[in-house]
Scaffold this motif. Sequence first.
Motif, PDB file in Angstrom:
ATOM      1  N   SER A  43      42.580  60.391   2.176  1.00 18.41           N
ATOM      2  CA  SER A  43      43.272  60.176   3.488  1.00 18.41           C
ATOM      3  C   SER A  43      42.789  61.271   4.323  1.00 18.41           C
ATOM      4  N   ALA A  44      42.841  62.490   4.254  1.00 13.68           N
ATOM      5  CA  ALA A  44      42.092  63.318   4.967  1.00 13.68           C
ATOM      6  C   ALA A  44      40.837  63.281   5.519  1.00 13.68           C
ATOM      7  N   ALA A  45      40.086  62.886   4.474  1.00 16.61           N
ATOM      8  CA  ALA A  45      38.530  62.502   4.678  1.00 16.61           C
ATOM      9  C   ALA A  45      38.441  61.420   5.846  1.00 16.61           C
ATOM     10  N   VAL A  46      39.483  60.176   5.616  1.00 16.76           N
ATOM     11  CA  VAL A  46      39.430  59.328   6.273  1.00 16.76           C
ATOM     12  C   VAL A  46      39.850  59.609   7.930  1.00 16.76           C
ATOM     13  N   ALA A  47      40.896  60.357   8.004  1.00 17.22           N
ATOM     14  CA  ALA A  47      41.424  60.574   9.301  1.00 17.22           C
ATOM     15  C   ALA A  47      40.036  61.520   9.962  1.00 17.22           C
ATOM     16  N   ALA A  48      39.554  62.365   9.182  1.00 13.59           N
ATOM     17  CA  ALA A  48      38.252  63.008  10.116  1.00 13.59           C
ATOM     18  C   ALA A  48      37.066  62.270  10.091  1.00 13.59           C
ATOM     19  N   GLY A  49      37.154  60.852   9.718  1.00  8.83           N
ATOM     20  CA  GLY A  49      35.918  59.950   9.976  1.00  8.83           C
ATOM     21  C   GLY A  49      34.783  59.977   8.994  1.00  8.83           C
ATOM     22  N   ARG A  50      35.066  60.535   7.558  1.00  6.32           N
ATOM     23  CA  ARG A  50      34.235  60.623   6.714  1.00  6.32           C
ATOM     24  C   ARG A  50      34.650  60.220   5.537  1.00  6.32           C
ATOM     25  N   GLY A  51      35.355  59.109   5.395  1.00  3.45           N
ATOM     26  CA  GLY A  51      35.907  58.578   4.212  1.00  3.45           C
ATOM     27  C   GLY A  51      34.511  57.743   3.376  1.00  3.45           C
ATOM     28  N   ASP A  52      33.817  57.103   3.939  1.00 10.29           N
ATOM     29  CA  ASP A  52      32.666  56.573   3.280  1.00 10.29           C
ATOM     30  C   ASP A  52      31.798  57.720   2.649  1.00 10.29           C
ATOM     31  N   GLY A  53      31.426  58.707   3.481  1.00  6.56           N
ATOM     32  CA  GLY A  53      30.526  59.773   2.870  1.00  6.56           C
ATOM     33  C   GLY A  53      31.029  60.382   1.769  1.00  6.56           C
ATOM     34  N   PHE A  54      32.477  60.740   1.969  1.00  2.36           N
ATOM     35  CA  PHE A  54      33.283  61.266   1.036  1.00  2.36           C
ATOM     36  C   PHE A  54      33.407  60.596  -0.590  1.00  2.36           C
ATOM     37  N   THR A  55      33.703  59.350  -0.348  1.00  2.53           N
ATOM     38  CA  THR A  55      33.449  58.302  -1.710  1.00  2.53           C
ATOM     39  C   THR A  55      32.092  58.707  -2.298  1.00  2.53           C
ATOM     40  N   ARG A  56      31.025  58.630  -1.555  1.00  2.06           N
ATOM     41  CA  ARG A  56      29.643  58.573  -2.052  1.00  2.06           C
ATOM     42  C   ARG A  56      29.202  60.105  -2.588  1.00  2.06           C
ATOM     43  N   GLN A  57      29.866  60.816  -2.014  1.00  2.56           N
ATOM     44  CA  GLN A  57      29.736  62.591  -2.499  1.00  2.56           C
ATOM     45  C   GLN A  57      30.507  62.557  -3.899  1.00  2.56           C
ATOM     46  N   VAL A  58      31.632  62.008  -4.112  1.00  5.86           N
ATOM     47  CA  VAL A  58      32.344  61.938  -5.359  1.00  5.86           C
ATOM     48  C   VAL A  58      31.586  61.500  -6.348  1.00  5.86           C
ATOM     49  N   LEU A  59      31.046  60.162  -5.981  1.00  4.47           N
ATOM     50  CA  LEU A  59      30.376  59.436  -6.939  1.00  4.47           C
ATOM     51  C   LEU A  59      29.100  60.029  -7.297  1.00  4.47           C
ATOM     52  N   ALA A  60      28.262  60.459  -6.412  1.00  2.67           N
ATOM     53  CA  ALA A  60      27.228  61.290  -6.810  1.00  2.67           C
ATOM     54  C   ALA A  60      27.486  62.663  -7.849  1.00  2.67           C
ATOM     55  N   HIS A  61      28.442  63.235  -7.717  1.00  4.03           N
ATOM     56  CA  HIS A  61      28.924  64.336  -8.516  1.00  4.03           C
ATOM     57  C   HIS A  61      29.184  64.023 -10.043  1.00  4.03           C
ATOM     58  N   VAL A  62      30.014  62.816  -9.854  1.00  2.00           N
ATOM     59  CA  VAL A  62      30.622  62.245 -11.074  1.00  2.00           C
ATOM     60  C   VAL A  62      29.466  61.598 -12.101  1.00  2.00           C
ATOM     61  N   LEU A  63      28.483  61.163 -11.529  1.00  2.00           N
ATOM     62  CA  LEU A  63      27.584  60.500 -12.054  1.00  2.00           C
ATOM     63  C   LEU A  63      26.460  61.566 -12.466  1.00  2.00           C
ATOM     64  N   GLY A  64      26.352  62.831 -11.899  1.00  2.00           N
ATOM     65  CA  GLY A  64      25.479  63.696 -12.462  1.00  2.00           C
ATOM     66  C   GLY A  64      26.137  64.505 -13.538  1.00  2.00           C
ATOM     67  N   ALA A  65      27.414  64.563 -13.353  1.00  2.00           N
ATOM     68  CA  ALA A  65      28.031  65.483 -14.699  1.00  2.00           C
ATOM     69  C   ALA A  65      28.059  64.419 -15.812  1.00  2.00           C
ATOM     70  N   GLY A  66      28.501  63.299 -15.600  1.00  2.00           N
ATOM     71  CA  GLY A  66      28.404  62.330 -16.704  1.00  2.00           C
ATOM     72  C   GLY A  66      27.138  62.024 -17.490  1.00  2.00           C
ATOM     73  N   GLY A  67      25.933  62.036 -16.430  1.00  2.00           N
ATOM     74  CA  GLY A  67      24.800  61.940 -17.138  1.00  2.00           C
ATOM     75  C   GLY A  67      24.363  63.096 -18.278  1.00  2.00           C
ATOM     76  N   ALA A  68      24.663  64.220 -17.841  1.00  2.00           N
ATOM     77  CA  ALA A  68      24.469  65.488 -18.640  1.00  2.00           C
ATOM     78  C   ALA A  68      25.153  65.443 -20.044  1.00  2.00           C
ATOM     79  N   VAL A  69      26.652  64.976 -19.968  1.00  2.00           N
ATOM     80  CA  VAL A  69      27.317  64.557 -21.079  1.00  2.00           C
ATOM     81  C   VAL A  69      26.686  63.603 -22.051  1.00  2.00           C
ATOM     82  N   CYS A  70      26.423  62.357 -21.415  1.00  2.00           N
ATOM     83  CA  CYS A  70      25.819  61.327 -22.189  1.00  2.00           C
ATOM     84  C   CYS A  70      24.071  61.764 -22.791  1.00  2.00           C
TER      85      CYS A  70
END
Length: 424
Positions: free
Chosen positions: A76-103
């Motif tokens: 909600s803070a990211a959305v209020a700052a106008g960065r909601g979409d980029g924030f979600t994509r940033q989370v997804l990129a980090h999650v896939l990077g970490a998950g790929g290493a585990v796999c």
Amino acid sequence: MTAVSRSPRRFLLASGVWVLGGYLMVAAVGLASIRLFTELAPPAVFGEANLLLSLLILALTTVSTPFTNTQLRFHSAAVAAGRGDGFTRQVLAHVLGAGGAVCAIAALVWAGLAAMGQTRLGGSGAAGALLLGLLTLVRGVLYGRVQADRRNRAYASLLMAEAVAVAGCTGLSLRVAPTVDGYVIGQAAGMAIAALLGLLVAPGLRGPADFGEPSFARRTWRYGAPFAPMSLLSWLANMVDRYVLAALAGPAAAGRYVAPFSIASRGVSLIGGALNDLYRPALFEAVNAGQVQQARKVFRHWLWVRSAAALACVLGLWALGPWLSTLLLAPAYRHDAPAVLVWVAIAYGAQGVIQVVETRLMSLDRTRRLLIPLITGGLANLAFSLALIPREGAVGAAQATTASFLVQGLVTAVLLRGALRTAS
């Protein structure tokens, strides 16, 4: 008027219809799928597949949960700052990077075990398990975005579609091949459908990730990092009983335990999950907006409703346990099932209340303090399992889980009381 500015009761009535309806549908499909899976899969197959997938999901959750919990807390803070979409994509990129290493590590471990003949999971099942893990991570971020945006109708629809897809694909796969590989491949196919639906519904995922957000790393380290060890400790508190049972009595015994365990825990957890989805965003939004009194009001209302729901579930399973065991389990899985249902309902009713208290601690930025009750609860579950399972079998495993959650809940409540005193 924003959602958080409403009274908790009005918020529940206005927003709860779709979420609660969605969770009821998920519960119905989940319970029906347990009967389907236990009819198609022998206890050893059902038990071994669940044990293997639980370990993989544990590893993936451990590395991804710092990012996904940061997403839920600060969206909600990211959305209020106008960065909601980029924030979600940033989370997804980090999650896939970490998950790929585990796999990658998991693939090497499986290859070594297969070469030594120490696993019955074939190549197709191993590939399906890794795909399932990555898809689960993608699904979590996408659904988290929809949930954080308070799009309750879309979120409930996604949950219902996912339940049907996973149950249907797993059932079809087991019908063709009632093996560990068949179970895993069916789960992966269903999760692929769920992830695709999340990609279609979640907004703003076609642009670049907002890696220019300097506070994300700080927030992840300060707020999200403790969730990694918390995932391991939560696994110890929630799952160690079934692994002790499997070690002492074999995967078939674990399968006969996991089936009624899943019925009770899924039913109680789904009700709690619906309430979490209603109240948690409102609590975090109130805290982010500096509305202290509103945050207290949301928490208290959530705590009372969750406690009442837990009590209702326990009483319902106590009264209907024998009938539900016959209705929802194949004959090979019914031994001790009514008693397991009641003990697990008590355990997960207590866990649901603990989650409310934990979330309040998170809202006060006291995430690291949650390690203490998780350590206590995990060690308690291990100790109680080793003491009770040799004497009571599956019922002892359920009793061990119940006792450990009560210990964990007491410690968590003490920590919250201290945190509230400090905050005031």
